[in-house]
Enzyme design. Structure first.
Site, mmCIF file in Angstrom:
data_model
loop_
_atom_site.group_PDB
_atom_site.id
_atom_site.type_symbol
_atom_site.label_atom_id
_atom_site.label_comp_id
_atom_site.label_asym_id
_atom_site.label_seq_id
_atom_site.Cartn_x
_atom_site.Cartn_y
_atom_site.Cartn_z
ATOM 1 N N GLN A 31 4.870 13.770 -6.389
ATOM 2 C CA GLN A 31 4.536 13.285 -5.048
ATOM 3 C C GLN A 31 5.653 12.411 -4.477
ATOM 4 O O GLN A 31 6.540 11.951 -5.193
ATOM 5 C CB GLN A 31 3.238 12.473 -5.112
ATOM 6 C CG GLN A 31 3.279 11.349 -6.142
ATOM 7 C CD GLN A 31 1.895 10.897 -6.605
ATOM 8 O OE1 GLN A 31 0.896 11.206 -5.979
ATOM 9 N NE2 GLN A 31 1.841 10.151 -7.708
ATOM 10 N N HIS A 62 -9.746 -3.617 -5.389
ATOM 11 C CA HIS A 62 -9.637 -3.826 -6.839
ATOM 12 C C HIS A 62 -10.748 -4.723 -7.388
ATOM 13 O O HIS A 62 -11.223 -4.518 -8.499
ATOM 14 C CB HIS A 62 -8.235 -4.336 -7.194
ATOM 15 C CG HIS A 62 -7.186 -3.286 -6.960
ATOM 16 N ND1 HIS A 62 -6.091 -3.466 -6.136
ATOM 17 C CD2 HIS A 62 -7.110 -2.005 -7.402
ATOM 18 C CE1 HIS A 62 -5.383 -2.346 -6.104
ATOM 19 N NE2 HIS A 62 -5.979 -1.450 -6.859
ATOM 20 N N ASP A 155 -9.678 5.393 -10.638
ATOM 21 C CA ASP A 155 -9.000 4.839 -9.460
ATOM 22 C C ASP A 155 -8.040 5.907 -8.952
ATOM 23 O O ASP A 155 -6.824 5.776 -9.066
ATOM 24 C CB ASP A 155 -8.260 3.560 -9.875
ATOM 25 C CG ASP A 155 -7.581 2.892 -8.698
ATOM 26 O OD1 ASP A 155 -7.727 3.363 -7.564
ATOM 27 O OD2 ASP A 155 -6.868 1.895 -8.935
ATOM 28 N N SER A 156 -8.597 6.962 -8.399
ATOM 29 C CA SER A 156 -7.775 8.130 -8.073
ATOM 30 C C SER A 156 -7.245 8.071 -6.649
ATOM 31 O O SER A 156 -7.639 7.236 -5.848
ATOM 32 C CB SER A 156 -8.644 9.379 -8.216
ATOM 33 O OG SER A 156 -9.679 9.322 -7.261
ATOM 34 N N THR A 157 -6.384 9.041 -6.339
ATOM 35 C CA THR A 157 -5.995 9.287 -4.949
ATOM 36 C C THR A 157 -7.104 10.120 -4.308
ATOM 37 O O THR A 157 -8.169 10.288 -4.888
ATOM 38 C CB THR A 157 -4.655 10.063 -4.903
ATOM 39 O OG1 THR A 157 -4.792 11.204 -5.751
ATOM 40 C CG2 THR A 157 -3.509 9.211 -5.412
ATOM 41 N N ASP A 158 -6.862 10.666 -3.133
ATOM 42 C CA ASP A 158 -7.861 11.515 -2.478
ATOM 43 C C ASP A 158 -8.030 12.830 -3.265
ATOM 44 O O ASP A 158 -7.177 13.173 -4.079
ATOM 45 C CB ASP A 158 -7.415 11.811 -1.032
ATOM 46 C CG ASP A 158 -7.370 10.538 -0.195
ATOM 47 O OD1 ASP A 158 -8.339 9.773 -0.231
ATOM 48 O OD2 ASP A 158 -6.349 10.307 0.492
ATOM 49 N N PRO A 162 -2.290 15.658 -6.671
ATOM 50 C CA PRO A 162 -2.398 15.304 -8.095
ATOM 51 C C PRO A 162 -3.782 14.783 -8.508
ATOM 52 O O PRO A 162 -4.164 14.884 -9.667
ATOM 53 C CB PRO A 162 -1.352 14.197 -8.270
ATOM 54 C CG PRO A 162 -0.419 14.315 -7.123
ATOM 55 C CD PRO A 162 -1.163 14.975 -6.006
HETATM 56 N N1 AG3 Z 1 -6.680 4.849 -4.467
HETATM 57 C C1 AG3 Z 1 -7.509 5.412 -3.429
HETATM 58 C C2 AG3 Z 1 -6.888 5.500 -2.121
HETATM 59 C C3 AG3 Z 1 -7.505 6.436 -1.161
HETATM 60 C C4 AG3 Z 1 -6.926 6.164 0.149
HETATM 61 N N2 AG3 Z 1 -6.956 7.289 1.000
HETATM 62 C C5 AG3 Z 1 -6.233 7.393 2.132
HETATM 63 N N3 AG3 Z 1 -5.474 6.428 2.527
HETATM 64 N N4 AG3 Z 1 -6.309 8.491 2.813
HETATM 65 C C6 AG3 Z 1 -6.122 3.590 -4.268
HETATM 66 C C7 AG3 Z 1 -5.317 3.123 -5.415
HETATM 67 C C8 AG3 Z 1 -5.356 1.644 -5.509
HETATM 68 N N5 AG3 Z 1 -5.230 1.216 -6.860
#
Ligand code: AG3
Length: 285
Positions: A31, A62, A155-158, A162
């Protein structure tokens, strides 16, 4: 010249944040990673153009992803954190002396390196002696685990790119298996507000409901995420997130927080009517 960072929240809405300067931009194998300095929100971390955190509001996310399960489960010793290479969740977990071990599984080593360098206030506990870092795919990591963790934090991304595998039925089933009998899983659960996000939210909720006997959703206000209204999932093999909350026990620890309180914990599980309705739709079918 004015510099602005923009994230599209839908094809018709975007959030723009003024930037003083770009501190880092790099392409890892998975990414694009960017760090900006902004006048209003401090430093901002974006992955593939999506805001992961800003220094101004990351405490909300958090604290809510860590202290909610920690105030319910009375004996957390072994913790698994998936994603979270920025270290924000680890920083909050490190406040609990009773935690013996934290396994952090981050698929992208470069995220950890960049955050250590440019976001020291977030990644400040990455040298904690209890922390073990694995650069692996979380999906594969949990497959091999059984009856090992008291708490799993996703604690994932969308749910695309990935992070996609961390929203699957297989993944939640493996998390269930990786937990001890009294274990809790919490996950970032997207936003209920815009249509595409709401659909992702419902999909995730359906899969979690099918995998865990207790599954509830709670909310927080995170200004820099799409719509600002964000959800988390609480799934458990035994504990109920509100009935089993022991607010006094949590307060006795004297942990300092800026968002989380046991009183807010209870309220966070009271969802707006339209969100309850969305979730109920998938719970009954
Ligand atoms: N993880 C989730 C972030 C999702 C945000 N989505 C967006 N901006 N479209 C955050 C990681 C923090 N440790």
């Amino acid at each position: 010249m004015e510099l602005w960072f923009s994230e599209p929240h839908t094809p018709n809405v975007k959030l723009s944040i003024r930037v003083d300067r770009q501190l880092y931009s790099g392409q890892s194998q998975l990414q694009r990673i960017d760090v900006y300095d902004t006048p209003e929100l401090g430093r901002l971390l974006a992955l593939d153009g999506y805001v992961m955190l800003t220094e101004k509001d990351e405490f909300i996310y958090h604290e809510m992803i860590v202290h909610v399960p920690m105030a319910v489960h009375p004996r957390v010793r072994q913790v698994l954190v998936i994603g979270a290479g920025d270290g924000g969740a680890v920083r909050e977990l490190a406040k609990y002396p009773e935690i013996e071990r934290i396994d952090l599984v981050e698929i992208d080593e470069q995220v950890i390196q960049v955050c250590r360098e440019y976001l020291p206030r977030v990644s400040c506990s990455m040298d904690d002696a209890r922390l073990h870092i694995y650069y692996e795919d979380g999906l594969k990591f949990v497959r091999q685990k059984e009856n090992e963790y008291d708490l799993i934090i996703v604690d994932s991304t969308d749910p695309f790119g990935p992070g996609e595998g961390l929203f699957t039925k297989e993944f939640y089933g493996n998390c269930y298996k990786a937990l001890r009998e009294e274990g809790i899983m919490v996950n970032q659960h997207e936003s209920p507000f815009y249509e595409a996000d709401a659909r992702a939210c419902m999909r995730a909720h359906k899969r979690i409901v099918e995998s865990f006997p207790i599954s509830r959703v709670y909310q927080a206000h995170i200004p820099t995420y799409p719509s600002g209204h964000w959800l988390f999932g609480f799934a458990s093999r035994r504990y109920h997130p509100v009935h089993d909350l022991d607010g006094d026990r949590w307060l006795d620890r004297g942990i300092e927080t800026r968002y989380y309180t046991p009183r807010l914990h209870q309220g966070a599980f009271c969802l707006p009517a339209y969100v309850e309705k969305l979730l109920r739709k998938v719970e009954i079918c």
